[in-house]
Design a protein around this motif. Structure first.
Motif: not given
Length: 554
Positions: A234-261
């Motif tokens: 769980x990432x406890x401080x996620x700003x709007x740009x960071x959320x966009x980063x995580x979304x982009x990585x998810x779309x690209x299949x680049x997440x290697x841990x599950x992430x709760x924001x």
């Protein structure tokens, strides 16, 4: 039964199912646990395409879930993005100057130099002179480069003169609400040390890393976590740009841990205004739970106070310097700041965001719990599972309220292990021992999830588990609060079951049973058999997320 992808056998499958079940083998298919049982029963399920893994007496745990870890910040706090100033890397101001001088030689004048992780206690010169860091320590090696070095806690920073000049921080600069510019008592000039909200005075002037840099840092952080056996965070401080980063990585299949924001709109300031939250709620269009098993919005993060190490946690008993700290919410006095905190919590609760609030001092912990309970009683939401982050010193009444409402305590045994030696004498002895009262919380019926808060600590869950069991400090090995020790299974559940409950995903995560997500941490040893003193040294040899092997050190 066919279609088994992975089969682990000849080991100790520590299911943490609540019944103490330890099996010999486990089968995985289509990203989920298919079966758990004896070697004979599970081996019979294998097909020609099954990968069989002999555990050779080792163990398998539900995937480790670090339920409070700043994922992107952890990546950016390390080379090549930032100088590593932790006590693993430096032990003196001289070494820090050498690192800065090296950076200055490779950067054009005006380029910012960043570092993370310094601690007063572990810098030889600061300990000898008995005072904090100053810009004079940095200026000789960085006259043309602004420097900002973040404290290990993230609640303070150390700037050189060029950085203060760019930010316009002078003797005439007032302390911001909830923060402090440390000053020379003779001249009132800023020394270069900044606490709490004052950090943002300079940090807001530092150029943001590019999206590509942020995603590279995040990927590196996930790879390091996988090597430790971590499958969820769980990432406890996620700003709007960071959320966009995580979304982009998810779309690209680049997440290697599950992430709760946990969403936050004011970082690096720890003060969130009611106006900011009102504006965010007007446009957010969502609440907790949006997402999937890989990426989801868990809630929002607020800060109530600071930290004991900086004497900014809000306490009922004074520190060694006579102060008691304070809340960092808006307001001119304690009553106004408590009212502001309650307003923020009520607004987020009403919009169905899980509220997770940083609170370390006893007055802050109790004030936060009172506000959370008031919101829950005025507007019942049984699935809220609001979280008291850190939960250093909640009182007995607060613990009972937390249990009654299903609130979670998210603690950090790693911080206790790391800073307790330095805290002795800063707070009184009973408070020092009681700090992070995990046993009392559990006995009161509160769910306790433990976590690293990386990059505040290095995210080694093994040391966290050992500290929950032994309560020993890092450097002196002193026992701090023997009556707050947990059993080994309780400690393991704090890194697996309890984080899943915090997320509202306890049916599919945090245990090994048919139908659960196939998130697994494989150890070379039997984690239930090693000595307590060796828990920090068990060996992660394989990590599985969603049935995919993301780390293999065998």
């Amino acid at each position: 039964m066919s279609g088994i992808d992975l089969l682990f056998h000849s080991g100790h499958i520590t299911t943490l199912d609540g019944a103490g079940t330890v099996a010999e083998a486990v089968a995985v298919a289509d990203g989920r646990i298919r079966a758990v049982g004896t070697n004979t029963d599970i081996m019979a399920l294998a097909g020609p395409g099954t990968r069989r893994i002999d555990l050779a007496g080792g163990s398998v745990l539900p995937g480790i879930n670090d339920s409070h870890l700043h994922l992107q910040f952890f990546g950016l706090s390390r080379p090549p993005f930032s100088i590593d100033l932790s006590d693993r890397a430096v032990s003196s101001v001289r070494e820090i100057r050498e690192h800065i001088a090296g950076q200055a030689r490779t950067r054009p004048p005006g380029g910012w130099i960043r570092g993370w992780g310094w601690t007063e206690r572990h810098l030889r010169e600061l300990a000898e002179r008995g005072s904090g860091p100053t810009r004079d320590d940095l200026d000789p090696v960085s006259p043309d480069h602004p420097v900002l070095l973040t404290h290990f806690s993230g609640h303070a920073a150390w700037a050189n003169s060029r950085a203060l000049e760019i930010a316009g921080v002078t003797a005439a600069t007032p302390d911001p609400d909830g923060g402090r510019v440390v000053r020379d008592p003779a001249t009132a000039e800023p020394t270069g040390e900044l606490h709490e909200t004052a950090v943002a005075l300079v940090a807001d002037r530092v150029p943001e890393p590019t999206p590509a840099e942020r995603r590279e840092a995040t990927a590196a952080a996930m790879a390091e976590l996988n090597a430790l056996g971590v499958t969820s965070v769980t990432d406890p401080v996620v700003t709007p740009p960071m959320l966009r980063d995580y979304l982009a990585m998810h779309r690209d299949g680049a997440l290697r841990t599950r992430v709760t924001t946990l969403l936050n709109w004011t970082w690096p300031s720890v003060t969130t205004s009611a106006a900011t939250i009102d504006e965010a709620m007007r446009y957010a269009g969502t609440g907790s739970g949006l997402g999937d098993d890989w990426l989801s919005i868990g809630g929002c993060k607020l800060f109530a106070d600071g930290i004991p190490a900086l004497r900014s946690a809000w306490m009922s008993r004074p520190y060694d310097d006579g102060c008691c700290g304070s809340l960092v919410t808006e307001g001119g006095d304690d009553a106004q700041r408590l009212s502001s905190l309650a307003t923020l919590i009520e607004t987020l609760h009403r919009h169905r965001f899980q509220v997770q609030v940083h609170a370390t001092g006893d007055r802050a912990c109790d004030g936060v719990v009172d506000a959370l309970a008031a919101a829950a009683e005025a507007d019942p939401w049984p699935d809220a599972r609001h979280v008291l982050i850190h939960a250093n010193l909640p009182g007995e009444r607060a613990m009972k309220l937390m249990a009654a409402h299903g609130f979670v305590a998210n603690t950090q045994a790693l911080i206790k292990w790391q800073v307790s030696d330095a805290l002795r004498g800063v707070v009184d002895e009973p408070t020092w021992h009681r700090n992070i009262p995990v046993r009392s919380l559990l006995d009161a019926g509160v769910v306790v999830a433990d976590s690293s808060d990386a990059p505040v600590t290095y995210p080694d869950w093994r040391q966290g588990v050992e500290t929950l069991v032994l309560r020993r400090t890092r450097h002196e090995g002193a026992v701090s609060g023997a009556d707050q020790r947990l059993t080994r299974e309780q400690a393991l559940r704090a890194w697996t079951n309890a984080p899943a409950y915090q997320e509202g995903r306890e049916r599919t995560k945090g245990h090994i049973a048919p139908g659960a997500l196939a998130d697994l941490t494989v150890l070379a040893e039997d984690v239930l058999a090693v000595d307590d003193e060796e828990l920090h040294a068990v060996t992660p040899v394989m990590t599985v997320v969603g049935g995919d092997i993301v780390h293999d050190a065998r």
